[in-house]
Design a protein around this motif. Sequence first.
Motif, PDB file in Angstrom:
ATOM      1  N   VAL A 125      27.738 -36.801 -69.349  1.00 38.87           N
ATOM      2  CA  VAL A 125      27.847 -37.538 -68.098  1.00 38.87           C
ATOM      3  C   VAL A 125      27.519 -39.002 -68.346  1.00 38.87           C
ATOM      4  O   VAL A 125      26.449 -39.323 -68.884  1.00 38.87           O
ATOM      5  CB  VAL A 125      26.910 -36.953 -67.016  1.00 38.87           C
ATOM      6  N   MET A 126      28.432 -39.881 -67.940  1.00 44.31           N
ATOM      7  CA  MET A 126      28.248 -41.322 -68.117  1.00 44.31           C
ATOM      8  C   MET A 126      28.065 -41.954 -66.738  1.00 44.31           C
ATOM      9  O   MET A 126      28.881 -41.767 -65.834  1.00 44.31           O
ATOM     10  CB  MET A 126      29.453 -41.932 -68.829  1.00 44.31           C
ATOM     11  N   LEU A 127      26.963 -42.669 -66.585  1.00 46.91           N
ATOM     12  CA  LEU A 127      26.588 -43.247 -65.295  1.00 46.91           C
ATOM     13  C   LEU A 127      27.153 -44.652 -65.162  1.00 46.91           C
ATOM     14  O   LEU A 127      27.071 -45.462 -66.096  1.00 46.91           O
ATOM     15  CB  LEU A 127      25.058 -43.285 -65.174  1.00 46.91           C
ATOM     16  N   VAL A 128      27.776 -44.953 -63.991  1.00 45.21           N
ATOM     17  CA  VAL A 128      28.272 -46.301 -63.713  1.00 45.21           C
ATOM     18  C   VAL A 128      27.687 -46.770 -62.381  1.00 45.21           C
ATOM     19  O   VAL A 128      27.178 -45.966 -61.583  1.00 45.21           O
ATOM     20  CB  VAL A 128      29.815 -46.335 -63.641  1.00 45.21           C
ATOM     21  N   SER A 140      31.024 -49.887 -58.285  1.00 47.50           N
ATOM     22  CA  SER A 140      32.318 -49.820 -58.957  1.00 47.50           C
ATOM     23  C   SER A 140      32.880 -48.409 -58.823  1.00 47.50           C
ATOM     24  O   SER A 140      32.150 -47.443 -58.645  1.00 47.50           O
ATOM     25  CB  SER A 140      32.179 -50.189 -60.437  1.00 47.50           C
ATOM     26  N   SER A 141      34.186 -48.315 -58.919  1.00 44.34           N
ATOM     27  CA  SER A 141      34.855 -47.022 -58.780  1.00 44.34           C
ATOM     28  C   SER A 141      34.753 -46.219 -60.071  1.00 44.34           C
ATOM     29  O   SER A 141      34.899 -46.766 -61.171  1.00 44.34           O
ATOM     30  CB  SER A 141      36.326 -47.239 -58.412  1.00 44.34           C
ATOM     31  N   THR A 142      34.533 -44.931 -59.939  1.00 39.46           N
ATOM     32  CA  THR A 142      34.451 -44.076 -61.124  1.00 39.46           C
ATOM     33  C   THR A 142      35.794 -43.984 -61.832  1.00 39.46           C
ATOM     34  O   THR A 142      35.851 -43.775 -63.046  1.00 39.46           O
ATOM     35  CB  THR A 142      33.986 -42.664 -60.736  1.00 39.46           C
ATOM     36  N   THR A 143      36.883 -44.098 -61.080  1.00 36.01           N
ATOM     37  CA  THR A 143      38.207 -43.956 -61.682  1.00 36.01           C
ATOM     38  C   THR A 143      38.722 -45.250 -62.307  1.00 36.01           C
ATOM     39  O   THR A 143      39.693 -45.235 -63.054  1.00 36.01           O
ATOM     40  CB  THR A 143      39.217 -43.482 -60.624  1.00 36.01           C
ATOM     41  N   GLU A 144      38.069 -46.377 -61.993  1.00 40.75           N
ATOM     42  CA  GLU A 144      38.576 -47.672 -62.460  1.00 40.75           C
ATOM     43  C   GLU A 144      37.638 -48.360 -63.432  1.00 40.75           C
ATOM     44  O   GLU A 144      38.012 -49.369 -64.043  1.00 40.75           O
ATOM     45  CB  GLU A 144      38.847 -48.583 -61.263  1.00 40.75           C
ATOM     46  N   THR A 145      36.415 -47.858 -63.592  1.00 33.68           N
ATOM     47  CA  THR A 145      35.445 -48.515 -64.469  1.00 33.68           C
ATOM     48  C   THR A 145      35.727 -48.159 -65.925  1.00 33.68           C
ATOM     49  O   THR A 145      35.763 -46.979 -66.281  1.00 33.68           O
ATOM     50  CB  THR A 145      34.018 -48.077 -64.107  1.00 33.68           C
ATOM     51  N   PRO A 146      35.933 -49.159 -66.800  1.00 34.74           N
ATOM     52  CA  PRO A 146      36.152 -48.854 -68.228  1.00 34.74           C
ATOM     53  C   PRO A 146      34.852 -48.405 -68.887  1.00 34.74           C
ATOM     54  O   PRO A 146      33.780 -48.959 -68.629  1.00 34.74           O
ATOM     55  CB  PRO A 146      36.640 -50.193 -68.798  1.00 34.74           C
ATOM     56  N   VAL A 147      34.920 -47.350 -69.707  1.00 34.78           N
ATOM     57  CA  VAL A 147      33.749 -46.828 -70.410  1.00 34.78           C
ATOM     58  C   VAL A 147      34.100 -46.592 -71.865  1.00 34.78           C
ATOM     59  O   VAL A 147      35.266 -46.393 -72.224  1.00 34.78           O
ATOM     60  CB  VAL A 147      33.249 -45.508 -69.768  1.00 34.78           C
ATOM     61  N   LYS A 148      33.077 -46.612 -72.734  1.00 34.52           N
ATOM     62  CA  LYS A 148      33.243 -46.311 -74.156  1.00 34.52           C
ATOM     63  C   LYS A 148      32.727 -44.903 -74.424  1.00 34.52           C
ATOM     64  O   LYS A 148      31.575 -44.587 -74.118  1.00 34.52           O
ATOM     65  CB  LYS A 148      32.488 -47.328 -75.004  1.00 34.52           C
ATOM     66  N   THR A 149      33.577 -44.076 -74.997  1.00 31.58           N
ATOM     67  CA  THR A 149      33.240 -42.663 -75.163  1.00 31.58           C
ATOM     68  C   THR A 149      33.052 -42.251 -76.617  1.00 31.58           C
ATOM     69  O   THR A 149      32.968 -41.063 -76.911  1.00 31.58           O
ATOM     70  CB  THR A 149      34.350 -41.794 -74.541  1.00 31.58           C
TER      71      THR A 149
END
Length: 883
Positions: free
Chosen positions: A627-630, A634-643
């Motif tokens: 689970v990655m917290l943002v 910001s929107s969960t569907t639009e926030t860029p994340v590094k996985t």
Amino acid sequence: MSPPLLTKSFRAFWQPRRGLAIAEASVIGLVAALSAVFFKVGSGWLGTWRVQSSHILPAWLVLPIIGVSFGYLAGLLVERLAPEASGGGIPQVKASLANVPVTLSWRVAAVKLVSATIALGSGLTLGRQGPTVHVGAALAAGMSRWVPTSPDHRRQMIAAGAGAGLAAAFNAPIAGVLFIVEELLQDLSGLTLGTAIIASFIGGVVSRLLGGRSLELSLELAKSSSSFSLPEIPFYLILGILAGLLAGLFNRGLIASISVYRKLHISLPLRVALAGLISGLVVAMLPVPFRNNTGLREFVITGGVDPLIAVLAFVAQFILTLVAFGSGAPGGLFAPSLILGSCLGYIIGVFQSYVLGRGDATTYALAGMGAFFSAVSKVPITAIVIVFEMTTDFNLVLPLMIGSVTSYLVAEKILPGSLYDRLLQLNGINIQKQAPIEEVLTKLTAKDVMQQRVETLEAEMTLEEVAEIFSRSHHRGFPVVEDSKLVGIITQSDLLKMRDKPKDSPLRDIMTGDPLTVNPTHNLSNVLYLLDRYQISRLPVVEGRRLIGIITRADIIRAEAKYLNAENKQSGPRLEPSYVVYQTRSPSTGSGRLLVPIANPETAGTLLEMAAAIACDRHYEIECVQVMLVSRHSSTTETPVKTTKSRRLLRLAEAMGKKRKIPIHTQIRVTHDIAHAILETIKERHIDLILMGWKGNTSTPGRIFGNVVDTIVRQATCEVMVVKLGTTQESIVNGHQLPLPTPHSPLPTPFNRWLVPMAGGPNAWVAIKLLPALVTLGNNPKIRLTRVFKPSEEAPDMTVLEEAIRQLIRRRKLASTVIATPVKAESVSEGVISLVKKEHYDVVILGASREGMLQHAINGNIPEAIASGVDITVILVRGALTN
């Protein structure tokens, strides 16, 4: 084929299927068309006889007598045989489709057909189209009782019957479909549209072949072409406005007429006879064309009529329709609406010709039919299509659209809402109040309501073991599995077969094989139907053959109660759903799923090994989630994340699963709230057990385990296992500190001495069921079951500990490794901590208290006290929550 297989095949054949629906819709369309033709021919014959009689004998005598006698007979048939057949019929159909208990049957269809034929033959200024819709729906409802299908399927067939009736009455198949969508069901699903189209098409075609071309319009008129020019648009707007105003007044008059008749306190036959008498007297004083209601419309439309005659026709039809409809006579409003609209349109057309010197009054009469019909019934699209299908004239489409839409908007301002809803309200039926139950039955699915944690029995268990399980359980039945697949069901009634079987016989000898099941997407309406149809109390929910839950009548009742009490509404702002940015899937071959949230690389390896031990024991699949917290901004569907780092951990889990031959599913979720994302995963993936880490204490005010763990323990519906790893076990593998876990390294040896405090609470048995799998983590496990009792108490009751030992021996033959001894202490936490320090245990499993672990934890915070008081591994377990 054996009888059980025949029964199963028959049962499966009658379950809702598209092919069956299409075949049934075809038959419904044919039957509705035949009834419509009979209705048309019968009422036409009686009407012709009445008109001819008025030419032979004095009209002022014949018409009232026929009106009184036929009216009384029609009312008597309805009152004595089927009171539901009174009125136009469309309100009754609409109520039935809204799941209001209004009777629709072949008896109602027959009585409606005969009584409406007689009523129209008496000279009442009503139409046959509404009754034809009612007859079609009632015939479909009667047929559905012969074909035992789901409630949703039955509703679709009733709607198809109504559409077929309208299509047959107007010879307008497209209008029949649109009327279903626009007024009755407001449903655009594939099955609804498919069955409606087929039934309406067959109804329209058969009616046209047997009963004539269209609305009794002459072939010359039907083939003629209307005229239209841009300067005429204002006049069509005026037509629409007047039609809306007068239709609004007409609808209010209908409701007032019903109220006046009710104040007279006379029976239905006398009310209809009174309406027939008034109609006969009035029509006798009017010109001869007024004696034929159907002919009057064509008389006006064909043109050449004096405008004063058109005004007289409008006023007479307006008043006589109010008189006839208010009495409760079996007749509809479609035909009167068309006659009124044609008269009004003709008057506007004549006026326009005086002003502009151009235009055709016939075009205005046809546009007026659609405008008035649209304003009365509040179905503008159906109104446009009906008139267009009648004339097949494209030049008429724009005038129809202008008049129908304008009249609809004006009428909606004068009297908002559907006339049929208001007529139902006069009879104490409010469809809006019925909506919540209908919504919960049709929108909630088995997956939403089912109990995900299911106690199952193995097919090879002996009958003696089965009898013992039933004696201890409050359940009246259990699903039976073999190799993790559902193979049968055993209920208390099946236990009667044990009398003729040896005690060591396998369970499969008495179970009911090939049980009826539902899949997760079945809605509650279908589930409830199957429960009632086959008189059973529970239905297993399966994906393929894998059992994922069970649903009972009580579950459906709770869902309805929760919905009605608005318990499903959340207070405050709702969290945005988590978003899956990465996932992998393995073959779904297990009998359940175990969820492991991976957050800390130092503890992930040990948690995964524990999960693997349980998965091997229970034949589970493992679901790993990162689970990655943002930020909430910001929107969960639009926030860029590094996985990258998260995928590295998940790949290690996949490698472990491959080595152990355990199906491993992985996913990475982006969320605003970690606990919320985990709970979503539990629901979406049908998780049976969640295993997660815990640091052993919390500094969060009002929390026992910490924000995330506390929420999961309180709200997760599945079994919960929370692990606080000991300081010597947290990150050491083979004596080395590792930055990341590896599935190829064995666990450290301190998983050998196990302490299990028990007090008989419900979670005690959850711990006992998990213990045989967990002890495989050690090399030479020793288990001590204990019960803490105060020094002031007498010798403690050892029954619970003895039963736990029997279960452990039965599961894993651990007789040589299990002991049960009580311990004296002032409190549970004090006694457990003292034992751990004195006898050097490696693991403590807390699964019980007298009130259950969770309740006691909330009151006394026992787990935190024990976890903070020892440096060994502490495991907390909690059973699945019941709804």
